[in-house]
Design an enzyme around this catalytic site. Structure first.
Site, PDB file in Angstrom:
ATOM      1  N   CYS A 177      23.761  12.423  -5.752  1.00 37.93           N
ATOM      2  CA  CYS A 177      22.968  12.329  -4.521  1.00 37.93           C
ATOM      3  C   CYS A 177      23.057  13.578  -3.642  1.00 37.93           C
ATOM      4  CB  CYS A 177      23.400  11.100  -3.725  1.00 37.93           C
ATOM      5  SG  CYS A 177      23.291   9.562  -4.677  1.00 37.93           S
ATOM      6  N   HIS A 327      20.529  11.802   3.056  1.00 40.76           N
ATOM      7  CA  HIS A 327      20.318  11.108   1.786  1.00 40.76           C
ATOM      8  C   HIS A 327      20.079   9.627   2.074  1.00 40.76           C
ATOM      9  CE1 HIS A 327      20.945   9.167  -1.987  1.00 40.76           C
ATOM     10  NE2 HIS A 327      22.162   8.783  -1.701  1.00 40.76           N
ATOM     11  N   ASN A 357      17.566   3.776  -2.877  1.00 37.04           N
ATOM     12  CA  ASN A 357      18.366   4.973  -3.108  1.00 37.04           C
ATOM     13  C   ASN A 357      17.859   5.664  -4.373  1.00 37.04           C
ATOM     14  OD1 ASN A 357      20.297   6.865  -3.828  1.00 37.04           O
ATOM     15  ND2 ASN A 357      22.041   5.576  -3.314  1.00 37.04           N
TER      16      ASN A 357
END
Length: 401
Positions: A177, A327, A357
Site C-alpha cells: 500500500c 492511502h 482498499n
C-alpha cells in the site's frame, strides 16, 4: 528499522565511488574532476548498438535547476461491483456492520477476461492523454504492485501495450500500500539524477486474488484497481514534488502479510547421500493475513509523524496544505489521522466507500477522481501518505500541475 527522508533541492548527488584521486562518479551519469563537471554517457542499450536512442538520446542530465511535476493522471477499475449486501450472502456480515467499521460500501473485482495489466495500461493511457504526452516520449515506467500477473514482474508489458517505440526502461516496485508513494519518490530521483523526462508511475493491485472470501474480517476490505500519474521534468521553480519521508520496519511484518506456503522439502538423507523428497513441492502464496487492531494502531501513530516530518523539510505547515490524501485503507484511520493533524474533513480526499482498499492503486485512484471532478486544481498542494505491509510507510508533499 530503515528510514530515509529528504528535501528535493538542486544539490549535487551524494558521492558514490572514488575512481582516482581527483575524479568521482555519481549516479546521475556525471563525473566530477578537479572542481568541474563533465557528462559521462550512460544508457541501457546493448554495447555496440548504433541505433538511435530517441528520447533517451536527448536525455541531458542536469544537476542544477532540475525539478519534476505531476502533469497528468488516470485510473481504471473492473466492471464487476460487489456491494456489502452481496458479501452478506456469502459471509456472516451486513452493510451496516461493514460501513460503520470501515466506511466501505462497494468494491470492484476483476472478472472474465479482465486483467490487472489491462487496468494499468488503461490508467496509464488516460494519464498520458491528460498530460498531452505521446507514448513514444515516455522513457521510464514504474509499476507499483504486489500482485503482478507474472512472478518476474509485469511492468515491461505496459509500454508494449501503450505503443512506446523507444523501448523505455520498465520495472516493478513491490511495497504494497506504500508502493505508489515510493514510486513517486523513485520517479523524482530518476528525473533529478538520471536525466529522465517523462516517467509513468502506476499503482495497481488485484488483492481479490489473494483474499480469503470466507473471512469476514478481511474480505470486506479489499478491491481491485489501477491508477497512474505522469511525472515530468521541469525547472526547479516549477517543482511539484517538494519533500518526502519514507520508512520501513520488518518487525511489524507479522501483522500484515501474504506469505509463501507449501510442503517443506524433507532434508533427511538417503543411503546414497541424496536428499529425500526432491524436487520440492509446488509453492504458492497464502491469502492475506491482517491483524486489524495492530495495523490500525500502527497507522494512526506513524502517518501523522511522517507527514509532519515531510512538512518540516518543505518548510510548510499543515494549514498551508490544500488537501490531505491518504492511502484508502479504512475511514476510521483517515478520520483519526485528519483529527491528529487538525485537518477539517472538507480538506480530506476520500473515495474509500466506492472502492475499498485497493492497495497501491488507492492514492492515484482518489487523486484522479479529485482532479477530474475539479476538486483538486493546478497549484494546489497535497500532503499524501501511504502505509501498509512490510511494514512500510511514507509521505510526500506534492503540488498538482
Amino acid at each position: 528499522m530503515a528510514s530515509a527522508s529528504g528535501l528535493f533541492t538542486p544539490s549535487v548527488p551524494s558521492l558514490r565511488r572514488r575512481v582516482q584521486p581527483s575524479t568521482w562518479i555519481y549516479r546521475s551519469g556525471f563525473c566530477f574532476s578537479q572542481g568541474t563537471f563533465r557528462r559521462v554517457l550512460c544508457s541501457s542499450t546493448i554495447a555496440g548498438s548504433e541505433k538511435s536512442l530517441s528520447s533517451s538520446e536527448s536525455r541531458a542530465p542536469r544537476l542544477i535547476n532540475r525539478g519534476c511535476k505531476l502533469v497528468g493522471c488516470g485510473s481504471a477499475v473492473p466492471t464487476l461491483q460487489i456491494s456489502n449486501d452481496d458479501l452478506a450472502k456469502i459471509v456472516d456480515t451486513s452493510d451496516e456492520w461493514i460501513s460503520v467499521r470501515t466506511g466501505i460500501r462497494n468494491r470492484r473485482v476483476l472478472s472474465g477476461n479482465e486483467s490487472l495489466t489491462g487496468l494499468a495500461v488503461e490508467a496509464a493511457s488516460r494519464a498520458l492523454q491528460m498530460a498531452e504526452v505521446n507514448p513514444e516520449d515516455v522513457d521510464l515506467v514504474l509499476m507499483c504492485t504486489s500482485t503482478p500477473e507474472d512472478l518476474f514482474g509485469a511492468a515491461t508489458q505496459i509500454p508494449k501495450a501503450l505503443g512506446c517505440k523507444n523501448n523505455p526502461l520498465a520495472y516493478d516496485i513491490t511495497a504494497a500500500c506504500s508502493g505508489f508513494l515510493l514510486g513517486l519518490v523513485s520517479a523524482a530521483c530518476h528525473i533529478r539524477g538520471g536525466g529522465f523526462r517523462n516517467v509513468l508511475v502506476i499503482g495497481g493491485d488485484a488483492l481479490s486474488r489473494f483474499t480469503d472470501w470466507t473471512d469476514r474480517g478481511s474480505c470486506i476490505l479489499f478491491g481491485d484497481a489501477a491508477g497512474a500519474v505522469l511525472v515530468q521534468a521541469c525547472d526547479s521553480e516549477d517543482d511539484g514534488l517538494i519533500s518526502f519521508d519514507v520508512h520501513s520496519d520488518g518487525e511489524g511484518g507479522r501483522h500484515l502479510n501474504a506469505c509463501i506456503k507449501g510442503n517443506q522439502t524433507n532434508d533427511a538423507l538417503g543411503s546414497n547421500g541424496s536428499v529425500l523428497a526432491f524436487p520440492p513441492q509446488h509453492y504458492s502464496y497464502s491469502s492475506i493475513y491482517m491483524n486489524g487492531k495492530e495495523v490500525f494502531r500502527f497507522a494512526v501513530r506513524v502517518v501523522p509523524q511522517t507527514i509532519e516530518s515531510a512538512l518540516e523539510k518543505a518548510g510548510l505547515t499543515m494549514s498551508s496544505i490544500d488537501w490531505l490524501l491518504l492511502h484508502q485503507a479504512n475511514q476510521r484511520i483517515i478520520d483519526a489521522v485528519a483529527n491528529r493533524l487538525d485537518v477539517p474533513m472538507e480538506r480530506v480526499i476520500s473515495n474509500l466507500a466506492n472502492y475499498g482498499n485497493t492497495s497501491a492503486a488507492s492514492i492515484p485512484l482518489a487523486l484522479d477522481e479529485a482532479v477530474r471532478s475539479g476538486k483538486v486544481k493546478p497549484g494546489h498542494t497535497i500532503a499524501a501518505a501511504g502505509f501498509g505491509a512490510g511494514l512500510t510507510w511514507g509521505s510526500a508533499i506534492l503540488r498538482w500541475g
